[in-house]
Write a protein that holds these residues in place. Sequence first.
Motif, short mmCIF file in Angstrom:
data_model
loop_
_atom_site.label_atom_id
_atom_site.label_comp_id
_atom_site.label_asym_id
_atom_site.label_seq_id
_atom_site.Cartn_x
_atom_site.Cartn_y
_atom_site.Cartn_z
N VAL A 168 27.75 47.88 44.38
CA VAL A 168 27.71 46.59 45.19
C VAL A 168 27.72 45.25 44.44
N GLU A 169 28.27 44.54 44.65
CA GLU A 169 28.40 43.34 44.14
C GLU A 169 27.87 41.93 45.17
N LEU A 170 27.59 40.95 44.66
CA LEU A 170 27.23 39.68 45.55
C LEU A 170 28.28 38.80 45.55
N VAL A 171 28.68 38.55 46.75
CA VAL A 171 29.85 37.61 47.12
C VAL A 171 29.40 36.57 47.99
N ASP A 172 29.56 35.39 47.73
CA ASP A 172 29.01 34.37 48.61
C ASP A 172 27.68 34.64 49.06
N GLY A 173 26.65 35.24 48.17
CA GLY A 173 25.44 35.51 48.92
C GLY A 173 25.22 36.84 49.49
N GLU A 174 26.34 37.53 49.95
CA GLU A 174 26.24 38.43 50.52
C GLU A 174 26.51 39.93 49.61
N ILE A 175 25.65 41.03 49.79
CA ILE A 175 25.85 42.06 49.06
C ILE A 175 26.81 42.77 49.81
N VAL A 176 28.27 43.11 48.94
CA VAL A 176 29.11 44.00 49.50
C VAL A 176 29.21 45.14 48.76
N GLU A 177 29.83 46.20 49.49
CA GLU A 177 30.02 47.29 49.01
C GLU A 177 31.39 47.29 48.32
N MET A 178 31.41 47.80 46.75
CA MET A 178 32.59 47.91 46.31
C MET A 178 33.25 49.28 46.71
N THR A 179 34.68 49.27 46.46
CA THR A 179 35.36 50.57 47.19
C THR A 179 35.07 51.75 45.93
N ALA A 180 35.30 52.95 46.48
CA ALA A 180 35.06 54.11 45.54
C ALA A 180 36.27 54.29 44.19
N THR A 181 36.11 54.49 43.31
CA THR A 181 36.69 54.43 42.02
C THR A 181 37.73 55.71 42.22
N GLY A 182 39.11 55.74 42.22
CA GLY A 182 39.67 56.82 42.44
C GLY A 182 40.24 57.38 40.60
N HIS A 183 41.01 58.41 40.77
CA HIS A 183 41.40 58.65 39.43
C HIS A 183 42.45 57.76 38.60
N ARG A 184 43.58 57.34 39.48
CA ARG A 184 44.37 56.21 38.77
C ARG A 184 43.79 54.91 38.36
N HIS A 185 42.77 54.42 39.10
CA HIS A 185 41.85 53.46 38.55
C HIS A 185 41.12 53.87 37.54
N ALA A 186 40.49 54.87 37.28
CA ALA A 186 39.54 55.34 36.28
C ALA A 186 40.42 55.32 34.94
N THR A 187 41.70 56.08 35.25
CA THR A 187 42.55 56.25 34.07
C THR A 187 42.87 54.91 33.41
N CYS A 188 43.38 53.92 34.33
CA CYS A 188 43.80 52.58 33.73
C CYS A 188 42.80 51.79 33.21
N VAL A 189 41.29 52.04 33.56
CA VAL A 189 40.11 51.11 32.85
C VAL A 189 39.96 51.85 31.61
N ARG A 190 39.98 53.33 31.70
CA ARG A 190 39.87 54.10 30.25
C ARG A 190 41.10 53.58 29.15
N LYS A 191 42.25 53.32 29.67
CA LYS A 191 43.43 52.92 28.70
C LYS A 191 43.18 51.58 28.32
N LEU A 192 42.66 50.81 29.17
CA LEU A 192 42.63 49.22 28.88
C LEU A 192 41.35 49.22 27.76
N ASN A 193 40.32 49.87 27.90
CA ASN A 193 39.12 50.01 27.17
C ASN A 193 39.85 50.72 25.69
N HIS A 194 40.45 51.41 25.78
CA HIS A 194 41.04 52.02 24.42
C HIS A 194 42.10 50.88 23.68
N LEU A 195 42.79 50.18 24.65
CA LEU A 195 43.66 49.32 24.06
C LEU A 195 42.72 48.12 23.54
#
Length: 165
Positions: free
Chosen positions: A30-57
Amino acid sequence: MSITLSRRLFTTREFRNMIETGVLGEDDRVELVDGEIVEMTATGHRHATCVRKLNHLFQKVGDRALVDVQNPLGISDGDDFYPDLALLKPRDDAYSGTIPQATDALLVVEVSDTTLEFDRTVKLPRYAAAGVPELWIVDLKSDRIWVHRKPLDGDYGEVFEAHPG
């Protein structure tokens, strides 16, 4: 007969207290947006791979910045985001005992597989208003990066697209 429901908005302090005391756990994405607790979407494999590559970079920045991956970043009293990646101003204590604030960020990256509209219409203006100097929105579906610089009045004065190559 009509029923009036009242909504309860939260401050970042209250939101963080819920995390610290276990009301919200590690499995609560979850994240807080304008004082409301909102669910974040699930992380898919493309998303996770991109984050890993950015972290490495971004590890190549060395001591010039602290690479922070999917950790909280204080935006305002009613907004607490968990960007996919942030480059923070270096500090010897690595922000021990505190949550980095938008003013600590050098760059924030949001990776968008299914959240592009949310990132552009909800998060972007809040990052800009908080003074985040540079925001990248990685659009995985269109294979491009939207680069936003020079925050001004809830928007960015400089925007361009980067494509592969």
